[in-house]
Structures are given as C-alpha cells and as structure tokens.
Design an enzyme around this catalytic site. Structure first.
Site, PDB file in Angstrom:
ATOM      1  N   HIS A  84       0.854  -1.190   0.222  1.00 23.15           N
ATOM      2  CA  HIS A  84       0.037  -0.116  -0.255  1.00 23.15           C
ATOM      3  C   HIS A  84       0.745   1.304   0.053  1.00 23.15           C
ATOM      4  CE1 HIS A  84      -2.380   3.042   2.433  1.00 23.15           C
ATOM      5  NE2 HIS A  84      -2.999   2.754   1.279  1.00 23.15           N
ATOM      6  N   GLU A  87       2.150   1.807  -3.414  1.00 22.01           N
ATOM      7  CA  GLU A  87       0.874   2.299  -4.103  1.00 22.01           C
ATOM      8  C   GLU A  87       0.942   3.975  -4.239  1.00 22.01           C
ATOM      9  OE1 GLU A  87      -3.442   3.571  -3.814  1.00 22.01           O
ATOM     10  OE2 GLU A  87      -3.068   1.462  -2.949  1.00 22.01           O
ATOM     11  N   HIS A  88       0.955   4.612  -2.975  1.00 23.96           N
ATOM     12  CA  HIS A  88       1.255   5.940  -2.974  1.00 23.96           C
ATOM     13  C   HIS A  88       2.415   6.420  -3.448  1.00 23.96           C
ATOM     14  CE1 HIS A  88      -1.527   7.133   0.852  1.00 23.96           C
ATOM     15  NE2 HIS A  88      -1.993   5.810   0.636  1.00 23.96           N
ATOM     16  N   GLU A 164      -3.825   8.210   7.285  1.00 24.58           N
ATOM     17  CA  GLU A 164      -4.866   7.298   6.933  1.00 24.58           C
ATOM     18  C   GLU A 164      -5.172   6.226   7.849  1.00 24.58           C
ATOM     19  OE1 GLU A 164      -5.630   4.056   3.417  1.00 24.58           O
ATOM     20  OE2 GLU A 164      -3.967   5.281   3.259  1.00 24.58           O
TER      21      GLU A 164
END
Length: 466
Positions: A84, A87-88, A164
C-alpha cells in the site's frame, strides 16, 4: 477483501470491503455476452504482459487498468503495509515524467484516475477520452519500471499513510474489530495482517524498502492490462507494443505465488473489542472457507448462493428468523468473499436489539445455519436467489470501469476468461444439495472467529470517581 483506493495525488485513501465480487461479476459477464458488449479478447506480449480488451462502443471513452500480481499478502514479514505504501509512492514521478505530471495530464484531458491495494493485487487506472488512450498508456508503462524516489518525498508520504491509518482504523471501532477478527482467523497465512499494515511497522518503512519491493514485483510478466471501452483489440495491441512492450521482464518472478497456508482449524475463537465510541453493540462471525481459486468444482457458486440465502435482504433466512419472527435483532447479513487467491472468508453478522445479549443472538444464528446444513433450502428460495444473482446483469451493463475491474481482479488471482464468462451458468447449475453441503462442510464453528463490538464504559466510571 479489503482494498485501499486512491482518490487524488494528495488525498488520503479509503479502505473498504470488496464484497460479493462474483454476484456482480456474474451480472457483468451476462451483459458481456449480449450483442452490445463483446466477449473480451486476450493476448500476451513477448515480455509476458497479459492484455485483455473489452470492446464497448456506446460512448467514446476508455478505461485503462494495469494490475500487478502483488498485494499485502506478498510482503516480507515485518514490512506490513509495504504494498500500500508503494501504491502511494507510484505517483512520485520518473526520470522521464516528474512528480505530478501524469495526474495533471489526466485532469487536463478531462479524465479520472485512481489506484487500489488489496491482499492479492495492486492496480492503477484511468478513464479518459478514447483518443487519449495512447497518452495514459505511455505514462503508465513508464512508471512500471522507471519510478524514482527520494527521501524528501518518501517520508512525508509515510506520514500520509499513518494519518490514513488513524482515520480509517484507529478511530473506527468497526474497522478495528475487523482487523482483529482477521488476525485471529489466520494463524499462519498473511491474510491475517491488514492491507494498510500494522502501525508500528508502517512507521519503519523507508525508501529502500519501497524500491526493493518495486524492483522485485513491478514488471510486465507480473501484470495484467485491461482496456475496456471504445477500442478494438488490434488497436490496443499496437499501442501496447509501443509502450508496455518496451519494458523488460523480471525473470526472478515465480510463475506461481507460494504462501504459508493455514493449518486445519480445530477450535473456535472469539474477539471482544470495547470502545467508548460504540453506540450499538454488534456481532460478526468469519468462517475460513475456500475461495473461487481453491474451491472444488461447484463449491464457490454454492457458497455465493448460500450467502445470498442466509443474509441478503429481508427475505433472507437470518433476517426472517432473527428480525421478523423472533424480534432479536435490528439487522442481519451474510457475505462470501470468493475473489481471493487463497482460502477466504464467509461472514454472518447481526445487530441485536437493546436488551438482547450476544449468547441469544449467537444461538439463533447457529440454529438457522444448522437448519440449512441439515435440511437444505426451499426450492422456491433457491430459484429466487439464483435468479437475483444472474438478473443483476440488467443493472450493471452501463459501467465499463466496473467490467474492467471485475475481469482484472479475477484474472489477477488466476482465474481464466472462460471461468469468468461461465460464472452465471455455474450459479444457475447450483443445486439445493450443494448449498446444504456447503453449509454443513464450511460453516462449522471450529472454522470460525466470532467478534463482539461493545461499548467501553470504563472511562466514564473513572471520570466519576476522580
């Protein structure tokens, strides 16, 4: 199946459950067999990139999606959240296209972009006018192997991920309970760690971790390209050869992903989460069951039908029994997450009425399941549910992005186009005996984790004493 979706280059990411995958998949496939939506074409480039084209000429737009066969379950132990995090970072630019240029171009041409991370895959997509397909393919192919990272943009992005985590998990009791149930359900398999990662491990991720992961997994022979919309297969093939075809394959990527597997479950487990922000107690139970990939012939559609019979809508067995007939619950539900590479989850849930305890709710749920396991389902209910699953095609035909997502997700976990296209027929073929056997075999309590979400009143009591 949990995913993280990227909303914009600077936005935070939302995590949600990708539930009832094949319910909608069957709907879309049925439409794909209609005269207006052709059967997908598929071919593979010399460097190993699989390409799927779904022609749909009703509007002059295209959806372009690249799926990498790597997700949170493929991370190195101790590096949770790395898929993840990367991905950022994929939006931080390349030598050829500096940070922000890709996203700014998509906006300028009137398009949309997004990205997502799941347990089994990571993906990036754009929806643009058909004449801009070559543009986004050039950008996306470039960042397949050309990503550049510096500490000055890596470390701030790690802070974004931590924020997040605070927003989506730490401050969300329901998400915290789901996290704990999954950790208890999977004793050995990496599905037990959250897609976003454990906070203490996210805090340690760095540039070197991200680049090593990127170089290890991002390559054409570990990806699937799906293009849906106002295009023809040969047109996409030519564009792909000019862009993705120039990327070098990664020979170290194995043909099949091998992960630690779960031992046979031998005891039920429970998780209780108390939080002062809880206003309504709730119960959910996850069972460890086969996925569409690991199930024997006929099992996955039978589990899908079973979930629909037990928990979908006011005609479902759980709702009729717990809400209508016995007045024990406010709501009930059931779902099956078949879209996974390895053994997955079947879940049931209930929100009890005030004054009703968890033991009474659990007992009622177990009686409904036991009745199905013993006596099966009524023929009229079986027919109704199967008709619902298949007829949803009527409502899914107009979303090419959804079609691209369903085909991409299924292909990335190892299913074939034939398996996807035949899903409605396999749902149609499900028998009452198969549904009964699915309940009897897989909804066995030793295979489960039951989670209780309750209000924590300790803090209030301490305040009164002080």
């Amino acid at each position: 199946m949990t995913q993280s979706f990227r909303r914009s280059p600077k936005a935070s990411f939302a995590i949600f459950a990708f539930l009832s995958f094949f319910v909608a998949l069957g709907s879309t496939v049925a439409r794909a067999q209609s005269a207006e939506v052709q059967r997908p074409a598929s071919f593979t480039l010399a460097n190993g990139l699989q390409i799927v084209v779904i022609p749909d000429h009703r509007t002059p737009v295209v959806t372009h999606m690249i799926w990498y066969k790597v997700g949170s379950a493929d991370e190195t132990p101790g590096k949770s959240g790395l898929a993840h995090f990367l991905e950022h970072l994929m939006f931080k630019g390349t030598k050829r296209f500096p940070a922000g240029q890709f996203s700014q171009t998509v906006i300028r041409i009137g398009g949309q972009e997004n990205a997502f991370t799941s347990t089994d895959y990571t993906g990036y997509f754009q929806r643009v006018p058909r004449d801009k397909l070559a543009t986004v393919m050039e950008f996306e192919a470039d960042r397949m192997t050309g990503l550049t990272l510096k500490d000055e943009n890596v470390l701030p992005e790690r802070d974004v991920v931590l924020e997040e985590y605070n927003m989506r998990v730490a401050n969300n009791p329901d998400a915290k309970l789901s996290e704990q149930i999954m950790a208890a359900l999977y004793l050995n398999h990496p599905y037990g760690r959250p897609v976003i990662g454990w906070r203490h491990e996210i805090e340690q991720l760095n540039r070197e971790d991200a680049l090593e992961f990127y170089k290890r997994f991002y390559a054409p022979n570990n990806a699937t390209l799906v293009v849906a919309g106002d295009v023809e297969p040969e047109e996409v093939r030519k564009l792909a050869e000019k862009t993705y075809g120039q990327q070098v394959r990664q020979p170290s990527i194995p043909a099949k992903r091998i992960r630690p597997q779960e031992p046979t479950p031998i005891a039920p487990r429970t998780v209780t989460l108390a939080d002062p922000r809880v206003e309504q107690p709730s119960l959910r139970r996850y069972y460890l069951v086969p996925s569409a990939v690991t199930a024997a012939a006929g099992e996955a559609p039978a589990l899908e039908v079973l979930a629909q019979v037990l928990g979908a809508g006011s005609n479902s067995y759980l709702y009729r029994s717990l809400v209508v007939e016995r007045g024990l619950a406010i709501s009930t539900g059931a779902w099956y997450n078949g879209s996974a590479l390895d053994p997955t989850q079947f879940a049931v849930s209930a929100v009890p009425k005030p004054g009703i305890g968890f033991p009474e709710i659990e007992d009622a749920i177990e009686k409904v399941i036991a009745d199905v396991a013993q006596n099966g389902v009524r023929a009229e209910d079986l027919d109704r549910v199967k008709t619902q699953l298949i007829s949803e095609a009527t409502y899914a035909r107009d979303n090419q992005s959804t079609m691209a997502r369903w085909y991409g997700g299924a292909l990335t976990i190892g299913l074939t186009i034939d398996q996807i296209v035949s899903w409605p027929d396999r749902v149609r073929a499900v028998t009452g005996d198969q549904v009964r056997d699915a309940a009897r075999t897989w909804l066995e309590k030793n295979r489960s984790v039951t989670g209780y979400l309750i209000k924590d009143t300790t803090a209030k009591r301490e305040d009164k004493r002080s």
